[in-house]
Design an enzyme around this catalytic site. Structure first.
Site, PDB file in Angstrom:
ATOM      1  N   ASN A   7       2.066  -3.541 -16.710  1.00  0.00           N
ATOM      2  CA  ASN A   7       1.845  -3.648 -15.266  1.00  0.00           C
ATOM      3  C   ASN A   7       1.226  -5.017 -15.000  1.00  0.00           C
ATOM      4  O   ASN A   7       0.028  -5.214 -15.185  1.00  0.00           O
ATOM      5  CB  ASN A   7       0.924  -2.519 -14.796  1.00  0.00           C
ATOM      6  CG  ASN A   7       0.642  -2.572 -13.298  1.00  0.00           C
ATOM      7  OD1 ASN A   7       1.068  -3.487 -12.602  1.00  0.00           O
ATOM      8  ND2 ASN A   7      -0.096  -1.594 -12.808  1.00  0.00           N
ATOM      9  N   ARG A  92       6.234  -1.902 -14.502  1.00  0.00           N
ATOM     10  CA  ARG A  92       6.013  -1.533 -13.105  1.00  0.00           C
ATOM     11  C   ARG A  92       6.398  -2.721 -12.233  1.00  0.00           C
ATOM     12  O   ARG A  92       5.898  -3.826 -12.411  1.00  0.00           O
ATOM     13  CB  ARG A  92       4.554  -1.175 -12.858  1.00  0.00           C
ATOM     14  CG  ARG A  92       4.279  -0.811 -11.398  1.00  0.00           C
ATOM     15  CD  ARG A  92       2.816  -0.898 -11.057  1.00  0.00           C
ATOM     16  NE  ARG A  92       2.576  -0.580  -9.657  1.00  0.00           N
ATOM     17  CZ  ARG A  92       1.616  -1.138  -8.923  1.00  0.00           C
ATOM     18  NH1 ARG A  92       0.818  -2.041  -9.457  1.00  0.00           N
ATOM     19  NH2 ARG A  92       1.444  -0.797  -7.657  1.00  0.00           N
ATOM     20  N   HIS A 181       3.229   2.959  -4.243  1.00  0.00           N
ATOM     21  CA  HIS A 181       2.578   3.970  -5.104  1.00  0.00           C
ATOM     22  C   HIS A 181       3.514   5.149  -5.358  1.00  0.00           C
ATOM     23  O   HIS A 181       3.066   6.252  -5.672  1.00  0.00           O
ATOM     24  CB  HIS A 181       1.271   4.502  -4.491  1.00  0.00           C
ATOM     25  CG  HIS A 181       0.206   3.477  -4.274  1.00  0.00           C
ATOM     26  ND1 HIS A 181      -0.632   3.494  -3.189  1.00  0.00           N
ATOM     27  CD2 HIS A 181      -0.156   2.400  -5.016  1.00  0.00           C
ATOM     28  CE1 HIS A 181      -1.465   2.476  -3.261  1.00  0.00           C
ATOM     29  NE2 HIS A 181      -1.195   1.792  -4.369  1.00  0.00           N
ATOM     30  N   GLY A 211      -7.350   4.621  -3.947  1.00  0.00           N
ATOM     31  CA  GLY A 211      -7.958   3.673  -4.862  1.00  0.00           C
ATOM     32  C   GLY A 211      -8.316   2.427  -4.083  1.00  0.00           C
ATOM     33  O   GLY A 211      -8.540   2.488  -2.872  1.00  0.00           O
ATOM     34  N   ARG A 242      -7.777  -4.428   2.222  1.00  0.00           N
ATOM     35  CA  ARG A 242      -6.678  -4.470   3.179  1.00  0.00           C
ATOM     36  C   ARG A 242      -7.018  -3.661   4.424  1.00  0.00           C
ATOM     37  O   ARG A 242      -7.622  -2.595   4.334  1.00  0.00           O
ATOM     38  CB  ARG A 242      -5.394  -3.942   2.537  1.00  0.00           C
ATOM     39  CG  ARG A 242      -4.743  -4.920   1.579  1.00  0.00           C
ATOM     40  CD  ARG A 242      -3.574  -4.282   0.858  1.00  0.00           C
ATOM     41  NE  ARG A 242      -3.883  -4.066  -0.546  1.00  0.00           N
ATOM     42  CZ  ARG A 242      -3.109  -3.380  -1.378  1.00  0.00           C
ATOM     43  NH1 ARG A 242      -1.994  -2.826  -0.953  1.00  0.00           N
ATOM     44  NH2 ARG A 242      -3.463  -3.235  -2.639  1.00  0.00           N
ATOM     45  N   VAL A 332     -10.738   6.553  -6.243  1.00  0.00           N
ATOM     46  CA  VAL A 332     -11.647   7.169  -5.283  1.00  0.00           C
ATOM     47  C   VAL A 332     -11.325   8.655  -5.129  1.00  0.00           C
ATOM     48  O   VAL A 332     -12.226   9.508  -5.110  1.00  0.00           O
ATOM     49  CB  VAL A 332     -11.559   6.452  -3.925  1.00  0.00           C
ATOM     50  CG1 VAL A 332     -12.422   7.156  -2.879  1.00  0.00           C
ATOM     51  CG2 VAL A 332     -11.978   4.986  -4.060  1.00  0.00           C
ATOM     52  N   GLY A 333     -10.061   8.982  -5.021  1.00  0.00           N
ATOM     53  CA  GLY A 333      -9.660  10.376  -4.837  1.00  0.00           C
ATOM     54  C   GLY A 333     -10.099  11.275  -5.970  1.00  0.00           C
ATOM     55  O   GLY A 333     -10.461  12.439  -5.753  1.00  0.00           O
ATOM     56  N   GLU A 385       0.423   6.878 -13.909  1.00  0.00           N
ATOM     57  CA  GLU A 385       1.622   6.094 -13.643  1.00  0.00           C
ATOM     58  C   GLU A 385       2.243   5.557 -14.929  1.00  0.00           C
ATOM     59  O   GLU A 385       3.467   5.427 -15.033  1.00  0.00           O
ATOM     60  CB  GLU A 385       1.277   4.950 -12.695  1.00  0.00           C
ATOM     61  CG  GLU A 385       0.895   5.434 -11.297  1.00  0.00           C
ATOM     62  CD  GLU A 385       0.356   4.326 -10.415  1.00  0.00           C
ATOM     63  OE1 GLU A 385       1.142   3.739  -9.656  1.00  0.00           O
ATOM     64  OE2 GLU A 385      -0.862   4.047 -10.496  1.00  0.00           O
TER      65      GLU A 385
END
Length: 398
Positions: A7, A92, A181, A211, A242, A332-333, A385
C-alpha cells in the site's frame, strides 16, 4: 504460497506478507517519511517478523529506495522475497475511475491507465504507480495485481452516483460519485454476515469506516447503494485533516475574498481542515486529551464530527428502509467507545441501542455491542484490507 501486499501512500509504504487462505501474517511493516528528513534516532522503516522488530535509520529518498530497504529487511528476517515463491503481489490502488472495477493483472498498459487517472486522485495514484513500478522491477517474475478502492462502489445506482451538474460536462470529465475504502466496506460487510450467521444477500447494512480518512456506506443485499465519499476522498464525513461536505460556494468565495488560488484551497480542504482545522490536532487520542482538559475548540471539533456522522446514519436508515446491522470499523471506529456511543445515542425509537458494558469491553475480535435481542444489531468489526487484497490477488492468478 504467500502474497505480498503493498500500500504505497504519498510519503509512506505499508506492507504485509501473508497467507491468503489462513490470514496468517508472516511479516509486516511500514516505511515512513519518504523524501523527508528523518530525526536522529527515529526509524524510517519498522519491520515486524515472527515477533521481532527490525529497524532502518536514515532518510529514504523515494519509494524505490524504500522497497529496496524493505526487501533487505525481509531477507535479514528469514524471508527472501526473491526466493519465497510468492503467489502474487497485491497493490492497493485508490482510484480506478470508470476503467477498473475488478482486481486487475498489472501490465505496462494498466500502469499507464492508473497514472492517467491521477487527475482524479492526485495525492494517491501517483504514489501507487511508483510502488507498482518499484515492485515489478524487484520481483519481475511474480504476477502483480491491482485492487481498487473504488471497485466496490462501481455499481452504485444512477441516482446515487450522479451529481446534479451539466451532464455533458460531467461525462467529459468523468465526474460522478466513485466512493473509496471499498475494499474495507466489502470485507467488513462480509464479516458481519459471518458474525450474524446470515448470508450477505439477506442483509441491509450501514458500515462506518472511521479512521483519519472516514466514510460511510449503505449496503443492500451485499451490494453498495450509497457512500459518503464522492469524486475524490474529500466528500462526506468530517475526517482527520479533510473537511468532508462543504457548500461548494465556499471555494469561489475564498478565491474572491481571500485571494486564495486553487492549489491553496485544495491544500486547505485536504490537509488543514477536519478535526485538525477545528482543533489543531488530527489524532483522536490527542483530541480526547484536549477535551478532557477543557479545550472548547476540541469539544466543538468532536461535536461537529459526531453531528456529521449521525447525519449520514440517519440518511442511510431512510434510504435502506430496513437495516439489519450497523457496524463500526477502522482506527477510530474500532478503538473509541465514546464515538460509537455518541453516534448512536437516543436512537432506541429506531431499534438502535448500544450496551455500555459490551461497548467498553477490551476485546479486539469482531463482536456485537448492542444488547442481547436488540432489534438492529450494532457491531465492531476490525477491518483487514490487506487480507482482502491478498485474497483478491490470489484468486485472480489462480
Amino acid at each position: 504460497m504467500r502474497v505480498l501486499v503493498i500500500n504505497s501512500g504519498s510519503s509512506s509504504i505499508k506492507y504485509q506478507l501473508l497467507d491468503p487462505d489462513t490470514g496468517a501474517v508472516a511479516a509486516s511493516g511500514q516505511v515512513s517519511r519518504i523524501g523527508e528528513p528523518v530525526a536522529p534516532g527515529t526509524p524510517s522503516v519498522e519491520h515486524d517478523s515472527d515477533g521481532h522488530t527490525l529497524e532502518h535509520h536514515g532518510a529514504i529518498k523515494d519509494h524505490a529506495a524504500g522497497l529496496r530497504v524493505v526487501f533487505d529487511l525481509f531477507a535479514r528476517s528469514g524471508h527472501d522475497l526473491t526466493a519465497e515463491g510468492l503467489r502474487a503481489v497485491g497493490h492497493r490502488v485508490v482510484h480506478g475511475g470508470e476503467v477498473f472495477y475488478a482486481p486487475t493483472l498489472i501490465t505496462d498498459a494498466v500502469v499507464r491507465s492508473i497514472d492517467e487517472l491521477s487527475a482524479l486522485a492526485p495525492l494517491h495514484n501517483p504514489a501507487n504507480v511508483v510502488g507498482i513500478e518499484s515492485a515489478r522491477a524487484l520481483l519481475p517474475g511474480v504476477p502483480q495485481v491491482a485492487v481498487f478502492d473504488t471497485a466496490f462502489f462501481h455499481g452504485l445506482p444512477d441516482a446515487a452516483k450522479t451529481y446534479a451538474i451539466d451532464a455533458k460536462v460531467a461525462a467529459a470529465h468523468g465526474i460522478r460519485r466513485y466512493g473509496f475504502h471499498g475494499t474495507s466496506h466489502e470485507y467488513v460487510s462480509g464479516r458481519v454476515a459471518d458474525v450474524l450467521g446470515r448470508k450477505p444477500e439477506e442483509l441491509n447494512q450501514i458500515v462506518l469506516h472511521l479512521g483519519n480518512g472516514a466514510s460511510a456506506s449503505a449496503i443492500r443485499a451485499g451490494r453498495a447503494v450509497d457512500t459518503s465519499m464522492g469524486l475524490t476522498p474529500l466528500e462526506g464525513l468530517v475526517m482527520g485533516t479533510r473537511s468532508g461536505d462543504i457548500d461548494p460556494g465556499i471555494i469561489p468565495h475564498l478565491m474572491r475574498t481571500a485571494g486564495l488560488g486553487i492549489d491553496a484551497i485544495d491544500d486547505l480542504l485536504n490537509r488543514n481542515s477536519g478535526i485538525k482545522g477545528l482543533s489543531g490536532v488530527n489524532d483522536f487520542r490527542e483530541l480526547q486529551g484536549l477535551i478532557d482538559s477543557g479545550d472548547t475548540a476540541a469539544r466543538l471539533a468532536y461535536d461537529v464530527y459526531i453531528h456529521r456522522l449521525r447525519h449520514y446514519i440517519g440518511a442511510y436508515l431512510v434510504e435502506l428502509g430496513r437495516v439489519d446491522a450497523i457496524t463500526f470499523t477502522a482506527g477510530v471506529g474500532e478503538n473509541s467507545p465514546q464515538v460509537r456511543a455518541d453516534a448512536l445515542a437516543d436512537l432506541s425509537g429506531f431499534g438502535i441501542t448500544v450496551d455500555p458494558d459490551r461497548n467498553t469491553a477490551k476485546d479486539r475480535a469482531a463482536r456485537l455491542i448492542s444488547p442481547r435481542g436488540a432489534q438492529i444489531p450494532v457491531l465492531v468489526v476490525p477491518t483487514n484490507e490487506e487480507l482482502a487484497i491478498a485474497r483478491a490477488a490470489a484468486a485472480l492468478v489462480a
